[in-house]
Design a protein around this motif. Structure first.
Motif, short mmCIF file in Angstrom:
data_model
loop_
_atom_site.label_atom_id
_atom_site.label_comp_id
_atom_site.label_asym_id
_atom_site.label_seq_id
_atom_site.Cartn_x
_atom_site.Cartn_y
_atom_site.Cartn_z
N ILE A 96 0.52 -1.27 -0.03
CA ILE A 96 -0.14 -0.11 -0.14
C ILE A 96 0.89 1.22 0.09
N ASP A 97 0.29 2.39 -0.45
CA ASP A 97 1.11 3.58 -0.60
C ASP A 97 2.02 3.87 0.44
N ILE A 98 1.43 3.85 2.02
CA ILE A 98 2.28 4.37 3.05
C ILE A 98 3.41 3.53 3.36
N ASP A 99 3.54 2.07 2.73
CA ASP A 99 4.59 1.38 2.94
C ASP A 99 5.99 1.84 2.70
N ASP A 100 6.99 1.75 3.32
CA ASP A 100 8.34 2.46 3.39
C ASP A 100 9.24 1.47 2.57
N HIS A 101 9.63 1.64 1.15
CA HIS A 101 10.56 0.96 0.52
C HIS A 101 10.07 -0.70 0.60
N VAL A 102 9.05 -0.88 0.16
CA VAL A 102 8.70 -2.21 -0.08
C VAL A 102 8.31 -2.57 -1.72
N ALA A 103 9.01 -3.46 -2.16
CA ALA A 103 8.54 -3.95 -3.72
C ALA A 103 8.89 -5.13 -3.84
N ALA A 104 8.16 -5.74 -5.11
CA ALA A 104 8.13 -7.40 -5.36
C ALA A 104 9.72 -7.88 -5.54
N ASP A 105 10.31 -6.81 -6.18
CA ASP A 105 11.68 -7.14 -6.57
C ASP A 105 12.80 -6.82 -5.56
N GLY A 106 12.48 -6.45 -4.27
CA GLY A 106 13.22 -5.93 -3.37
C GLY A 106 14.56 -7.20 -3.17
N ARG A 107 15.56 -6.90 -2.45
CA ARG A 107 16.71 -7.63 -2.45
C ARG A 107 16.99 -7.66 -0.81
N VAL A 108 16.07 -6.90 0.19
CA VAL A 108 16.45 -7.02 1.25
C VAL A 108 15.11 -7.91 1.90
N MET A 109 15.47 -8.82 2.29
CA MET A 109 14.48 -10.09 2.78
C MET A 109 14.48 -9.68 4.46
N GLU A 110 13.34 -9.17 4.71
CA GLU A 110 13.01 -9.15 6.33
C GLU A 110 11.66 -9.76 6.28
N MET A 111 11.69 -10.54 7.40
CA MET A 111 10.48 -11.29 8.05
C MET A 111 10.89 -11.26 9.62
N LEU A 112 10.04 -11.28 10.46
CA LEU A 112 10.07 -11.16 11.71
C LEU A 112 10.35 -12.44 12.43
N SER A 113 11.30 -13.20 11.85
CA SER A 113 11.54 -14.48 12.23
C SER A 113 12.96 -14.83 11.86
N GLU A 114 13.82 -14.92 12.94
CA GLU A 114 15.15 -15.24 12.65
C GLU A 114 15.36 -16.45 12.04
N ASN A 115 14.57 -17.50 12.26
CA ASN A 115 14.74 -18.70 11.53
C ASN A 115 14.47 -18.67 10.13
N GLN A 116 13.57 -17.87 9.43
CA GLN A 116 13.41 -17.81 8.38
C GLN A 116 14.59 -16.99 7.30
N CYS A 117 14.91 -15.90 8.32
CA CYS A 117 16.12 -15.44 7.64
C CYS A 117 17.49 -16.03 7.35
N GLU A 118 17.78 -17.01 8.53
CA GLU A 118 18.77 -17.99 8.56
C GLU A 118 18.59 -18.83 7.49
N GLY A 119 17.30 -19.68 7.30
CA GLY A 119 17.22 -20.67 6.37
C GLY A 119 17.02 -19.93 5.00
N TRP A 120 16.53 -19.08 4.75
CA TRP A 120 16.75 -18.58 3.38
C TRP A 120 18.04 -18.33 3.02
N LEU A 121 18.84 -17.50 3.83
CA LEU A 121 20.33 -17.37 3.61
C LEU A 121 21.02 -18.57 3.53
N GLU A 122 20.83 -19.65 4.13
CA GLU A 122 21.57 -21.18 4.04
C GLU A 122 21.26 -21.66 2.65
N GLY A 123 19.92 -21.44 2.29
CA GLY A 123 19.54 -22.01 1.07
C GLY A 123 20.21 -21.14 -0.07
N TYR A 124 20.15 -19.98 -0.12
CA TYR A 124 20.99 -19.14 -0.93
C TYR A 124 22.27 -19.25 -1.03
#
Length: 783
Positions: free
Chosen positions: A435-463
């Motif tokens: 939505i319009d008030i979101d700050d720097h959010v896009a489908a092609d963004g390369r900053v992977m943020e999810m409020l789960s350290e497990n997901q950040c770690e798992g995504w990065l390991e797979g990457y």
């Protein structure tokens, strides 16, 4: 099609036969003679229950890979599914190509069987030794996050991920279903989750296998998937249903990708998934010792145990002969040609897919010269900067220069940890509603943020495991959430280092900021520096820990870590404005050494010091230098040596860590008999643990975090833990006999200043001006 399905069923029987053989057989692999106790391993280890389902999925994926020339890797989430993946990579030829002594004949089959869960052999789970694997099966919960990490920036890759229903009960896995809100069909590959419901864990029923069909379907539709069900126990019907379902699913995936890549990304698609329900221990013995086995929890591990028991050897022989190996393998033990041709060819075989050996695809990052981001430090302490903000400028340009091979991962802390400049070149990734008030959010963004350290770690390991690069920034106290995931990745790297065909991958890099000494505003819940202790437990060949004291050393360390391979690098650095100590030339020299005397802060050159003041970490460095200034003022005749440690592993002996100092160099730095007052970022016991074999260990006195903290002021945090300048100063007075005559007044000074500190913060809510405004000066009269 019926003829193809007949052959596929035979291939599945072959995989099941090989799987059972791995669990049980020591000899007689083709059952050419009656089975005897001597042919059976003395210790039966392994897990049968999930294996036939894994084999079933594998052969069906082979069909569609070959039919459509797909690029697919297979992630097996269920724990200890090793027999199935080893069996299938053996059937397709990859295993023998990787391990030539495990040949595709009777002798090779005998070795294949014997090595499984056997001393000197291979683990019972999918492991680094397994061709085609990027996922360690020794712990549950991470398969789906690894799968999505592998798919990011891999537009031609399909990641088939089998999720066990026991695994599905874990927190990380339950959260990872939401990874579909981050997958962009334009630039990413696809993940096909296959939820395998076989009803039981080791002893009890599983949650998802016992909820009604409509509730299960609603659950996954609510997650944003389109579920397709493949359910039953009749092999003929199940082969037909699975083949038809996979055709629909892959067509749907290609339609989603084609539309997005032709017309641009419009909205998050409802990606397909498969829910496969089959009996646990499918095709195994139905009854053992008058108790049902197939379809029950008793099939989970070894269905027929205690082979000394009458009738058990015959029962095992009956089970294995039910697969009719004589119809599947020739007399020399080779898979029949009409079955062998079912496997894809070359690198299309899932066991040979290069994405599962990510180092084979890895390219060096394009790195800007980190020196260009240097903070100007005309003299120690003359400049103030936020170290991680400076690092963030460097990270920003790495993102810009590597638009398809580098991502940053963080649980909603990229900006908080001062990497906000990254948003100048990329956005937070989300394929959900924006939505319009979101700050720097896009489908092609390369900053992977999810409020789960497990997901950040798992995504990065797979990457990383599929040949890319990344960086994970996190609050120091909350990185503990991934302790177990860190364990598994460290074990993977340790094993991979000794597997010649595993090519080195980019290191797993952590930035731990918002650290213990600057969590005064959040309180005790945010105060824990113990991740370092956890890391140090792992093999020295894979772990590195860095505590840069300022921005320029942080830049140097960051560049070094991003160039490294097959390590886990932990960097701890503060984000608050702090005095800067080293210009870039000095920082480079200091980081290259990893440890060294700061001559500009010392006054013992040309002789022995009276005391060594050592420090590791940005706040401990500040407090050490402030304590040195007090020593100069009160005891100008005292010879003080200041040592700063950037690379924590330098403290260990060289025999314990590749970065360790030999004893002679250590003794030259720390002396063999002088008091050493060591201000350390974390728990003091770790420094003692790293140095206990050193000559002067008895004179080492460490100040660090003592589990004291609350919502208070920054300086009060160090006071509460006796890491502050006044306690360090007092410790020197206590350790030096030559100061005994002056000790009374010196200790009175310390008590007065600590009392003034307490009185001031309780009245005004901030630290005293003499603390807030303190500056380092080389003139001791102004200390």
């Amino acid at each position: 099609m019926p003829e193809l399905l007949r052959k596929m069923h035979a291939y599945w029987r072959a995989a099941n036969y090989l799987s059972v053989g791995q669990i049980y057989l020591y000899d007689n692999p083709l059952l050419k003679e009656p089975l005897q106790l001597a042919h059976i391993k003395p210790r039966l280890l392994g897990h049968w229950g999930t294996t036939p389902g894994l084999n079933f999925v594998y052969i069906h994926l082979n069909r569609i890979i070959k039919r459509q020339d797909l690029n697919v890797i297979y992630i097996a989430g269920p724990g200890h599914g090793g027999p199935g993946l080893v069996a299938n990579t053996y059937l397709e030829g990859c295993y023998s190509e990787t391990y030539p002594d495990i040949s595709q004949d009777e002798e090779g089959m005998k070795k294949l069987f014997k090595q499984f869960s056997f001393p000197g052999g291979i683990p019972s789970h999918v492991a680094p030794e397994t061709p085609g694997s990027i996922h360690e099966g020794g712990e549950l919960g991470y398969s789906l996050s690894h799968a999505f990490g592998a798919a990011f920036d891999n537009p031609d890759l399909l990641v088939a991920c089998v999720v066990g229903d026991g695994e599905a009960e874990t927190g990380p896995l339950a959260t990872s279903w939401h990874s579909n809100k981050f997958l962009n069909p334009v630039c990413d590959g696809a993940v096909l989750p296959i939820l395998h419901l076989n009803g039981y864990k080791i002893a009890g029923p599983t949650v998802l296998a016992r909820i009604p069909h409509d509730e299960l379907e609603s659950l996954f539709r609510g997650y944003g998937y389109t579920p397709y069900f493949v359910e039953g126990d009749d092999p003929v019907e199940m082969h037909q249903l699975m083949a038809a379902t996979l055709d629909k699913v892959v067509t749907r995936i290609h339609d989603i990708q084609r539309d997005a890549r032709t017309n641009g990304f419009k909205q998050r698609p409802s990606w397909p998934m498969i829910i496969l329900r089959s009996p646990k221990g499918w095709t195994g013995p139905k009854i053992v010792d008058d108790k049902p086995v197939e379809g029950t929890f008793r099939a989970h591990q070894v269905p027929i145990a205690d082979m000394q028991r009458p009738g058990h050897v015959a029962l095992l022989e009956q089970w294995m002969k039910s697969y009719h190996a004589e119809e599947l393998f020739d007399k020399k033990g080779r898979l029949n040609a009409e079955l062998a041709e079912l496997a894809p060819l070359g690198s299309r075989r899932m066991g040979a897919n290069p994405h599962a050996n990510g180092g084979a695809l890895l390219h060096d990052l394009r790195l800007p010269d980190f020196r260009h981001y240097a903070v100007d430090v005309p003299a120690p302490g003359a400049t103030t900067a936020e170290a991680t903000r400076v690092q963030g400028e460097f990270i920003r340009d790495i993102v810009r220069l590597n638009p398809h091979t580098f991502r940053v991962f963080s649980p909603d802390e990229t900006a908080s940890n001062r990497w906000g400049d990254v948003f100048e070149v990329s956005n937070r990734c989300s394929t959900a509603e924006i939505i319009d008030i979101d700050d720097h959010v896009a489908a092609d963004g390369r900053v992977m943020e999810m409020l789960s350290e497990n997901q950040c770690e798992g995504w990065l390991e797979g990457y990383l495991l599929t040949g890319r690069h990344g960086f994970f920034s996190c609050y120091e106290a909350f990185i503990h959430i991934v302790d177990s995931m860190f364990n598994q990745h460290a074990k993977w790297l340790k094993a991979a280092n000794h597997i010649p065909w595993r090519r080195p991958i980019a290191s797993l890099n952590y930035l731990l900021s918002s650290h213990v000494w600057r969590q005064d505003h959040n309180g005790a819940s945010h105060q824990d520096p113990g991740f370092i202790d956890h890391v140090i437990n792992k093999k020295a060949e894979v772990i590195r820990v860095y505590l840069p004291p300022d921005a320029n050393t942080l830049l140097s360390v960051t560049d070094h870590c991003l160039r490294s391979r097959n390590y886990i690098n932990v960097i701890v650095a503060g984000k608050q404005p702090e005095m800067q100590w080293l210009d870039m030339t000095a920082a480079l020299q200091h980081c290259a050494a990893g440890i060294g005397i700061w001559e500009w802060a010392s006054n013992d050159k040309g002789g022995e010091p009276d005391v060594v003041m050592a420090c590791a970490g940005d706040v401990p460095t500040l407090e050490t230098l402030a304590a040195v200034a007090l020593l100069r003022k009160h005891f100008p005749e005292l010879k003080v040596r200041v040592i700063n440690v950037v690379d924590l592993m330098r403290l260990q002996p060289k025999s314990a860590h590749p970065h360790g100092l030999d004893d002679r160099d250590f003794d030259e730095l720390f002396t063999v008999d002088k008091p050493v007052i060591f201000a350390y970022h974390g728990y003091p016991a770790l420094i003692h643990r790293l140095t206990y074999r050193r000559t002067n260990h008895k004179n080492l006195h460490v100040h660090g975090y003592k589990e004291e903290g609350t919502t208070t002021t920054p300086f009060d945090m160090v006071v509460l833990n006796e890491l502050d300048r006044f306690h360090l100063f007092a410790d020197v007075v206590d350790r030096l006999p030559q100061l005994a005559a002056q000790a009374t007044y010196a200790k009175q000074f310390v008590r007065d200043r600590l009392f003034a500190h307490r009185n001031y913060i309780e009245q005004y809510g901030e630290d005293m001006p003499e603390i807030r405004n303190w500056k380092w000066v080389n003139d001791s009269d102004k200390g």
